[in-house]
Motif scaffolding. Structure first.
Motif, PDB file in Angstrom:
ATOM      1  N   LYS B 163     -17.658  -1.478 -16.266  1.00 50.61           N
ATOM      2  CA  LYS B 163     -16.575  -0.827 -17.429  1.00 50.61           C
ATOM      3  C   LYS B 163     -17.454  -0.321 -18.020  1.00 50.61           C
ATOM      4  CE  LYS B 163     -12.534  -2.062 -17.946  1.00 50.61           C
ATOM      5  NZ  LYS B 163     -11.465  -3.192 -18.235  1.00 50.61           N
ATOM      6  N   THR B 166     -19.519   3.191 -18.796  1.00 49.30           N
ATOM      7  CA  THR B 166     -19.123   4.285 -19.089  1.00 49.30           C
ATOM      8  C   THR B 166     -19.901   5.067 -20.683  1.00 49.30           C
ATOM      9  OG1 THR B 166     -17.367   3.482 -19.636  1.00 49.30           O
ATOM     10  CG2 THR B 166     -17.174   4.559 -17.816  1.00 49.30           C
ATOM     11  N   VAL B 167     -20.011   3.686 -21.218  1.00 50.32           N
ATOM     12  CA  VAL B 167     -20.572   3.604 -22.722  1.00 50.32           C
ATOM     13  C   VAL B 167     -21.483   4.467 -22.508  1.00 50.32           C
ATOM     14  CG1 VAL B 167     -20.784   2.833 -24.396  1.00 50.32           C
ATOM     15  CG2 VAL B 167     -19.107   1.893 -23.259  1.00 50.32           C
ATOM     16  N   ALA B 169     -22.398   7.249 -21.859  1.00 51.01           N
ATOM     17  CA  ALA B 169     -22.534   8.712 -22.998  1.00 51.01           C
ATOM     18  C   ALA B 169     -23.130   8.685 -23.645  1.00 51.01           C
ATOM     19  CB  ALA B 169     -20.788   8.621 -22.441  1.00 51.01           C
ATOM     20  N   ALA B 170     -22.666   7.180 -24.586  1.00 50.56           N
ATOM     21  CA  ALA B 170     -23.182   7.489 -26.005  1.00 50.56           C
ATOM     22  C   ALA B 170     -24.822   7.733 -26.794  1.00 50.56           C
ATOM     23  CB  ALA B 170     -22.561   6.066 -26.683  1.00 50.56           C
ATOM     24  N   THR B 177     -19.965   9.005 -15.267  1.00 49.13           N
ATOM     25  CA  THR B 177     -18.376   8.951 -14.713  1.00 49.13           C
ATOM     26  C   THR B 177     -18.149  10.037 -16.304  1.00 49.13           C
ATOM     27  OG1 THR B 177     -17.989   7.509 -14.780  1.00 49.13           O
ATOM     28  CG2 THR B 177     -18.138   8.167 -13.000  1.00 49.13           C
ATOM     29  N   SER B 178     -17.835   8.973 -17.421  1.00 49.28           N
ATOM     30  CA  SER B 178     -17.407  10.061 -18.239  1.00 49.28           C
ATOM     31  C   SER B 178     -17.862  11.363 -19.027  1.00 49.28           C
ATOM     32  CB  SER B 178     -17.049   8.857 -19.218  1.00 49.28           C
ATOM     33  OG  SER B 178     -18.771   8.833 -19.734  1.00 49.28           O
ATOM     34  N   MET B 181     -16.204  13.738 -16.332  1.00 44.82           N
ATOM     35  CA  MET B 181     -14.719  13.851 -16.819  1.00 44.82           C
ATOM     36  C   MET B 181     -15.092  14.710 -17.980  1.00 44.82           C
ATOM     37  SD  MET B 181     -11.940  10.944 -17.723  1.00 44.82           S
ATOM     38  CE  MET B 181     -10.896  11.508 -18.122  1.00 44.82           C
ATOM     39  N   SER B 182     -14.990  14.727 -19.008  1.00 44.28           N
ATOM     40  CA  SER B 182     -15.616  15.331 -19.970  1.00 44.28           C
ATOM     41  C   SER B 182     -15.685  17.248 -19.767  1.00 44.28           C
ATOM     42  CB  SER B 182     -16.242  15.176 -21.602  1.00 44.28           C
ATOM     43  OG  SER B 182     -15.808  13.776 -21.925  1.00 44.28           O
ATOM     44  N   ILE B 185     -12.671  18.536 -17.620  1.00 36.27           N
ATOM     45  CA  ILE B 185     -11.016  18.384 -18.590  1.00 36.27           C
ATOM     46  C   ILE B 185     -11.988  19.952 -19.204  1.00 36.27           C
ATOM     47  CG2 ILE B 185     -10.105  18.162 -20.557  1.00 36.27           C
ATOM     48  CD1 ILE B 185     -10.513  15.094 -19.288  1.00 36.27           C
ATOM     49  N   PHE B 196      -7.993  13.209 -14.392  1.00 36.22           N
ATOM     50  CA  PHE B 196      -7.758  11.718 -14.761  1.00 36.22           C
ATOM     51  C   PHE B 196      -7.735  10.689 -14.234  1.00 36.22           C
ATOM     52  CE2 PHE B 196      -5.325   7.660 -16.120  1.00 36.22           C
ATOM     53  CZ  PHE B 196      -6.255   7.292 -17.030  1.00 36.22           C
ATOM     54  N   PHE B 199     -10.914   9.656 -11.424  1.00 39.70           N
ATOM     55  CA  PHE B 199     -12.243   9.242 -12.384  1.00 39.70           C
ATOM     56  C   PHE B 199     -10.741   7.333 -11.782  1.00 39.70           C
ATOM     57  CE2 PHE B 199     -13.631  12.580 -13.515  1.00 39.70           C
ATOM     58  CZ  PHE B 199     -14.648  12.116 -12.882  1.00 39.70           C
ATOM     59  N   ALA B 200      -9.941   7.367 -13.074  1.00 35.10           N
ATOM     60  CA  ALA B 200      -9.275   6.016 -12.797  1.00 35.10           C
ATOM     61  C   ALA B 200      -9.367   5.462 -11.331  1.00 35.10           C
ATOM     62  CB  ALA B 200      -8.360   6.400 -13.001  1.00 35.10           C
TER      63      ALA B 200
END
Lengths: 379, 225
Positions: B163, B166-167, B169-170, B177-178, B181-182, B185, B196, B199-200
């Motif tokens: 999980k 996904t961070v 991205a930072a 994925t995150s 997803m951005s 959207i 959502f 991905f969820a």
């Protein structure tokens, strides 16, 4: 973590020879760590084609009064504000869904179970991005703040829900039986007797979870929430000293989280007198779907051995973990049960009931099969 | 349904999940190595090693992962010029792996340590009474039982790691994925709920087998006492 037995477990008190050897290795290790530290400082002092990261020019804007009053403190306030609201929300969410998962109605229980398992499995950042965009879409004011709060409520609320459930699962059976004997219904016994004790038992673990909430608010900086991390990045990009401002922010995060961790370690002893369930400061509950935990085994390892070191056939407490808890009302005493050892098999006949010593509880459920696979026996 | 189909046709969702799985895989290996080293330091009779390991664990347990990831890119890469590759994407990928590994190692260490706590003191006392020394009692008596006891917390750590990828991205990993997803959207705000859900449920599907396997293994391997 409470007192652990690992140091006494692995080595005896060293004698004179071993002490000498330990002293030598200590010195060698100390020198190695000092060399690593010097290498890091040298890298900071003189990175390849970069500027000296230790110079006061870079540290001054990261540490002066303006940095604190305009960036760190407002950032810390935003972080704490989101944390506080998220914690209150997740306790409410956790209580509602945790109790919902225990009440007799199958439909309510099922719905609560699905919601909790879903919220626990989805990464918080995925939820945050979704709510952020969705709130912006419907023109909600400050979408990133509400998104941070709501995502943290959903994730941590589901953890709190599991804490409530394991707190109830850990209670001695007698609590429920006494409540029913007094004429309370199952739901009344749950609400008036079991859940209040479960709340005391889960409190230290909930404080540990508070650290997780505080750490996770930093995810908000990815969706433009102006928390401590975001503010320190903004300050750093003004003076090109992000490394320095991030170090300051990291120190602030560390201090706040560390203080909360200490509180969580201090709490269990003070909560134990208010509940019959064992109090843990680690979140026994479960980070993800169906996960088991080894708290039972740790509890068994720490048990005192009253009979000259013989292992107990029956253990004092059963820690209800997520894995063993689906059948929590019936499988409570399955721990310590070993199908290969006839000695340890739980006898469910009433006549043996009076042989159990004080502190060991048992249940007499005549229909409980001896090999209770559904309840993950002998966790 | 047609929305889901068109989303899958326009965007390569499985590829994004694959990036997260790659991040998980490499971070798992490195954090396992570092975690084992840390736990060995932590249980050793040498006090300086014990202190350093417990400082490390305290530090990373009380530090947000996001700040570590941001630090890897804006601090370690931009200001300290720590570089793994000239290609930006590969470079950010490995910086993210380093950040995740450093963070997860603290939790691997704690998981292994809690495994050691599942071994009753009597086991070690019996081993010493038989005349086994530190290494013998550790490798023959304690560790085989401790590893069985730490399956469950290690499984939890793995799920948390998956999980946490996904961070990345930072840390400017733009293909995971995150980030995808951005991006989705941004271009298709009309089907935000479907995006959502994709991905969820992707994560739910990845995590359920790990959870089941961990539960099964930890019950299977648990030392019955």
């Amino acid at each position: 973590m409470a007192a652990s037995n690992e140091s006494s477990l692995l080595f005896d008190a060293p004698g004179p020879k071993a002490q000498k050897r330990i002293r030598i290795i200590n010195w060698v290790a100390g020198i190695v760590f000092a060399i690593i530290l010097v290498l890091i400082i040298m890298r900071l002092h003189n990175p390849p084609d970069g500027e000296n990261q230790l110079s006061w020019e870079l540290w001054k804007p990261a540490l002066d009064g303006e940095a604190w009053s305009d960036f760190y403190l407002p950032g810390l306030y935003a972080t704490l504000r989101a944390t506080l609201l998220a914690v209150i929300g997740s306790v409410v969410f956790g209580l509602v869904f945790g109790i919902g998962r225990l009440i007799p109605n199958v439909i309510v229980r099922g719905i609560c179970g699905v919601v909790i398992e879903f919220c626990r499995a989805v990464p918080v950042l995925i939820m945050m991005i979704f709510f952020w965009r969705a709130f912006a879409f419907i023109n909600l004011p400050s979408p990133s703040y509400w998104s941070v709060v709501l995502s943290l409520i959903l994730y941590n609320g589901s953890v709190v829900a599991e804490l409530v459930r394991s707190g109830v699962g850990n209670l001695p059976n007698g609590q429920h039986e006494a409540a029913v004997a007094l004429g309370l219904t199952r739901t009344q016994s749950l609400m008036n007797v079991e859940v209040p004790q479960a709340i005391y038992a889960m409190l230290p673990a909930a404080v540990t979870q508070l650290v997780v909430v505080l750490k996770d608010t930093a995810l908000g900086s990815i969706i433009m929430y102006t928390d401590l991390l975001q503010e320190s990045r903004r300050l750093g990009s003004m003076y090109f000293d992000i490394l320095q401002t991030l170090v300051v922010a990291a120190v602030i995060y560390f201090i706040v989280c560390w203080l909360l961790s200490r509180l969580a370690e201090w709490l269990p002893a003070h909560m134990q007198k208010r509940t019959m369930a064992p109090v843990e400061n680690e979140a026994v509950a479960p980070i993800a779907i169906m996960d088991p935990s080894n708290v039972n085994q740790i509890a068994v390892a720490r048990e005192e051995r009253p009979l000259g070191g013989t292992q107990r056939t029956y253990h004092v407490h059963h820690r209800g973990t997520n894995a063993s808890i689906h059948n929590w009302r019936r499988t409570r005493y399955a721990q310590g049960y070993d199908e290969t050892q006839p000695d340890s098999q739980i006898v469910h006949h009433a006549p043996r009931a009076n042989q159990y010593g004080p502190g060991t509880e048992h249940h007499h459920h005549p229909h409980l099969p001896h090999k209770d696979k559904g309840g993950q026996s002998a966790k | 349904m047609s929305d889901f189909l068109s989303l899958f046709q326009t965007y390569n969702v499985p590829a994004a999940f694959l990036v997260n799985l790659e991040l998980t895989f490499w971070s798992l290996i490195f954090s396992a190595i570092l975690g084992i080293i840390l736990v060995l330091m932590r249980i050793s009779p040498i006090s300086s090693l014990r202190h350093v390991a417990s400082w490390y664990v305290e530090l990373f347990k009380n530090m947000p992962l996001t700040i570590i990831m941001v630090f890897m890119v804006l601090g370690a890469f931009a200001q300290l010029k720590l570089k793994f590759s000239d290609n930006f994407d590969t470079n950010f990928f490995w910086l993210a792996v380093v950040g995740l590994s450093l963070y997860t190692a603290a939790f691997v260490c704690e998981a292994l340590r809690s495994g050691i706590n599942t071994v009753p003191l009597g086991q070690a006392e019996a081993a010493r009474a038989l005349g086994l020394n530190f290494m013998q009692s550790a490798t023959l008596i304690i560790m085989p039982q401790a590893i069985r006891g730490s399956v469950a917390p290690l499984g939890n750590t793995l799920i948390a790691l998956l999980k946490n990828t996904t961070v990345a991205a930072a840390a400017s990993v733009a293909t995971e994925t995150s980030s995808l997803m951005s991006e989705m959207i941004e271009f298709r705000p009309d089907v935000i709920i479907q995006i959502f859900l994709i991905f969820a449920f992707g994560y739910v599907i990845l995590i359920i087998p790990i959870g089941i396997l961990t539960t099964f293994l930890s019950n299977k391997l648990a030392v019955r006492r």
